[in-house]
Design a protein around this motif. Structure first.
Motif, PDB file in Angstrom:
ATOM      1  N   GLN A 132     -12.569  -2.957   8.056  1.00  0.00           N
ATOM      2  CA  GLN A 132     -13.597  -2.922   8.949  1.00  0.00           C
ATOM      3  C   GLN A 132     -14.383  -1.759   8.433  1.00  0.00           C
ATOM      4  O   GLN A 132     -13.913  -0.804   7.499  1.00  0.00           O
ATOM      5  CB  GLN A 132     -13.522  -2.539  10.490  1.00  0.00           C
ATOM      6  N   PRO A 133     -15.859  -1.878   8.289  1.00  0.00           N
ATOM      7  CA  PRO A 133     -16.613  -0.698   7.745  1.00  0.00           C
ATOM      8  C   PRO A 133     -16.245   0.527   7.873  1.00  0.00           C
ATOM      9  O   PRO A 133     -16.315   1.560   7.161  1.00  0.00           O
ATOM     10  CB  PRO A 133     -18.045  -1.442   7.968  1.00  0.00           C
ATOM     11  N   ASP A 134     -16.013   1.014   9.205  1.00  0.00           N
ATOM     12  CA  ASP A 134     -15.677   2.124   9.797  1.00  0.00           C
ATOM     13  C   ASP A 134     -14.006   2.620   9.425  1.00  0.00           C
ATOM     14  O   ASP A 134     -13.600   3.544  10.100  1.00  0.00           O
ATOM     15  CB  ASP A 134     -15.960   2.262  11.146  1.00  0.00           C
ATOM     16  N   THR A 135     -13.543   1.908   8.638  1.00  0.00           N
ATOM     17  CA  THR A 135     -11.732   2.153   8.521  1.00  0.00           C
ATOM     18  C   THR A 135     -11.641   2.628   7.065  1.00  0.00           C
ATOM     19  O   THR A 135     -12.024   1.837   6.256  1.00  0.00           O
ATOM     20  CB  THR A 135     -11.087   1.091   9.201  1.00  0.00           C
ATOM     21  N   SER A 136     -10.839   3.424   6.818  1.00  0.00           N
ATOM     22  CA  SER A 136     -10.300   3.782   5.425  1.00  0.00           C
ATOM     23  C   SER A 136      -8.934   3.601   5.476  1.00  0.00           C
ATOM     24  O   SER A 136      -8.272   3.771   6.571  1.00  0.00           O
ATOM     25  CB  SER A 136     -10.887   5.311   5.154  1.00  0.00           C
ATOM     26  N   ILE A 137      -8.348   3.078   4.072  1.00  0.00           N
ATOM     27  CA  ILE A 137      -6.867   2.954   4.172  1.00  0.00           C
ATOM     28  C   ILE A 137      -6.175   4.007   4.548  1.00  0.00           C
ATOM     29  O   ILE A 137      -4.874   4.081   4.916  1.00  0.00           O
ATOM     30  CB  ILE A 137      -6.818   2.432   2.567  1.00  0.00           C
ATOM     31  N   ASN A 138      -6.747   5.304   4.159  1.00  0.00           N
ATOM     32  CA  ASN A 138      -6.050   6.648   4.440  1.00  0.00           C
ATOM     33  C   ASN A 138      -6.061   6.948   6.129  1.00  0.00           C
ATOM     34  O   ASN A 138      -5.298   7.567   6.356  1.00  0.00           O
ATOM     35  CB  ASN A 138      -6.877   7.665   3.821  1.00  0.00           C
ATOM     36  N   ASP A 139      -6.788   5.936   6.885  1.00  0.00           N
ATOM     37  CA  ASP A 139      -6.569   6.031   8.258  1.00  0.00           C
ATOM     38  C   ASP A 139      -5.077   5.314   9.044  1.00  0.00           C
ATOM     39  O   ASP A 139      -4.786   5.525   9.989  1.00  0.00           O
ATOM     40  CB  ASP A 139      -7.929   5.796   9.039  1.00  0.00           C
ATOM     41  N   LEU A 140      -4.891   4.500   7.918  1.00  0.00           N
ATOM     42  CA  LEU A 140      -3.756   3.704   8.463  1.00  0.00           C
ATOM     43  C   LEU A 140      -2.455   4.253   7.956  1.00  0.00           C
ATOM     44  O   LEU A 140      -2.516   4.230   6.680  1.00  0.00           O
ATOM     45  CB  LEU A 140      -4.038   2.142   7.999  1.00  0.00           C
ATOM     46  N   ASP A 141      -1.439   4.533   8.702  1.00  0.00           N
ATOM     47  CA  ASP A 141      -0.215   4.929   8.245  1.00  0.00           C
ATOM     48  C   ASP A 141       0.694   3.770   7.786  1.00  0.00           C
ATOM     49  O   ASP A 141       1.588   3.702   8.537  1.00  0.00           O
ATOM     50  CB  ASP A 141       0.382   5.588   9.465  1.00  0.00           C
ATOM     51  N   LEU A 142       0.162   3.061   6.667  1.00  0.00           N
ATOM     52  CA  LEU A 142       1.250   1.941   6.352  1.00  0.00           C
ATOM     53  C   LEU A 142       2.651   2.289   5.877  1.00  0.00           C
ATOM     54  O   LEU A 142       3.398   1.342   5.863  1.00  0.00           O
ATOM     55  CB  LEU A 142       0.414   1.102   5.263  1.00  0.00           C
ATOM     56  N   ASP A 143       2.865   3.628   5.243  1.00  0.00           N
ATOM     57  CA  ASP A 143       4.228   3.989   4.721  1.00  0.00           C
ATOM     58  C   ASP A 143       5.185   3.915   5.945  1.00  0.00           C
ATOM     59  O   ASP A 143       6.180   3.732   5.689  1.00  0.00           O
ATOM     60  CB  ASP A 143       4.040   5.588   4.474  1.00  0.00           C
ATOM     61  N   THR A 144       4.672   4.083   7.322  1.00  0.00           N
ATOM     62  CA  THR A 144       5.867   4.406   8.300  1.00  0.00           C
ATOM     63  C   THR A 144       5.651   3.141   9.189  1.00  0.00           C
ATOM     64  O   THR A 144       6.460   3.180  10.329  1.00  0.00           O
ATOM     65  CB  THR A 144       5.740   5.676   9.152  1.00  0.00           C
ATOM     66  N   MET A 145       4.689   2.214   8.976  1.00  0.00           N
ATOM     67  CA  MET A 145       4.553   1.145   9.826  1.00  0.00           C
ATOM     68  C   MET A 145       5.735   0.131   9.496  1.00  0.00           C
ATOM     69  O   MET A 145       5.896  -0.507   8.514  1.00  0.00           O
ATOM     70  CB  MET A 145       2.977   0.423   9.510  1.00  0.00           C
ATOM     71  N   PRO A 146       6.295  -0.947  10.608  1.00  0.00           N
ATOM     72  CA  PRO A 146       7.338  -1.539  10.486  1.00  0.00           C
ATOM     73  C   PRO A 146       6.487  -2.911   9.668  1.00  0.00           C
ATOM     74  O   PRO A 146       5.643  -3.477  10.040  1.00  0.00           O
ATOM     75  CB  PRO A 146       7.606  -2.100  11.822  1.00  0.00           C
ATOM     76  N   ILE A 147       7.357  -3.333   8.468  1.00  0.00           N
ATOM     77  CA  ILE A 147       6.752  -4.405   7.688  1.00  0.00           C
ATOM     78  C   ILE A 147       7.876  -5.490   7.867  1.00  0.00           C
ATOM     79  O   ILE A 147       9.219  -5.480   7.620  1.00  0.00           O
ATOM     80  CB  ILE A 147       6.743  -4.043   6.124  1.00  0.00           C
ATOM     81  N   ILE A 148       7.557  -6.797   8.384  1.00  0.00           N
ATOM     82  CA  ILE A 148       8.334  -7.911   8.834  1.00  0.00           C
ATOM     83  C   ILE A 148       7.810  -8.998   7.747  1.00  0.00           C
ATOM     84  O   ILE A 148       6.848  -9.272   8.000  1.00  0.00           O
ATOM     85  CB  ILE A 148       8.375  -8.098  10.194  1.00  0.00           C
TER      86      ILE A 148
END
Length: 258
Positions: A23-39
């Protein structure tokens, strides 16, 4: 100690989530993808060469400690935000070296569990996916079946062999609440979640055995048989201690279910 991190660097480089789908107001750095469960929820493969040639290429790259085959034309096919998280499908093509013919084309769908759907935009690529229509379950008894008992250390063995060090397969505290077993108390921790590709490998292994048995009387014909397309959907969690029942129906298009 000494195990590679997850997600691996190549996955970070390719990008778990396309930037243009935020979304326009979201940066990839705002998302903690490194600790998010990936299934892992789906895997499809189309071989452009024989499985033997692909295996030999990978073994040579591994034994010589060189870089594995280049991943090229990696692109995102779809991004689908849902209430449980966001499903991302990517396509990758393996080559023995840049400019060579493709070895295989792979498509993977993963669920970024818990990723807020309001932070992501839906995306559908115009590129056609590798997947074929999913065959229906055959009626009647299977032509062949095999029971596989998962070992207590199954996830640890596959973790070492594959390099997939995703914490959800070794740490009960990192597992997302996929089954009621996640609510066990400290004295009875939940069983560990098996890798989707581990269960798929078990099914393909016995499918190969079935084909070998079928053509054992005509070895020359077997030389012309090989895997061309494979698609698997991981619809339910498989836990350490579960028993896998692998069934094969003999038809013009051989399919397996687990």
């Amino acid at each position: 100690a000494g195990l590679p991190p997850f997600p691996p660097p190549w996955m970070k480089h390719e990008g778990l989530l396309p930037r243009h789908c935020l979304q326009p107001d979201t940066s990839i750095n705002d998302l903690d993808l490194d600790t998010m469960p990936i299934i892992h929820t789906r895997q499809a493969v189309h071989w452009h060469v024989s499985l033997a040639e692909l295996t030999q290429t990978l073994l040579l790259a591994t034994s010589s400690h060189t870089t594995p085959p280049a991943v090229v034309r990696g692109l995102s096919l779809s991004v689908r935000p849902k209430s449980v998280g966001t499903f991302v499908t990517r396509q990758q093509v393996l080559l023995s070296h840049p400019g060579s013919r493709p070895l295989c084309t792979m498509e993977s769908t993963v669920l970024l569990f818990g990723l807020d759907p309001s932070r992501v935009q839906t995306y559908e690529s115009p590129n056609q996916m590798v997947s074929r229509s999913t065959p229906k379950r055959r009626k009647g008894p299977p032509s062949w079946q095999h029971t596989f008992f998962t070992a207590p250390n199954q996830t640890l063995l596959y973790r070492l062999a594959s390099g997939d060090t995703n914490a959800i397969h070794v740490d009960p505290d990192a597992m997302p609440p996929l089954t009621p077993d996640n609510n066990n108390d400290d004295k009875h921790p939940p069983p560990l979640l098996l890798h989707g590709l581990a269960t798929l490998g078990m099914a393909v292994r016995f499918l190969e055995h079935f084909v070998r048995r079928k053509v054992d009387a005509a070895a020359s014909q077997f030389q012309s048989l090989d895997f061309v397309d494979l698609e698997a959907r991981f619809t339910k969690p498989v836990l350490v201690g579960n028993v896998l029942q692998i069934q094969v129906w003999d038809s013009s298009t051989i399919t397996t279910t687990t």
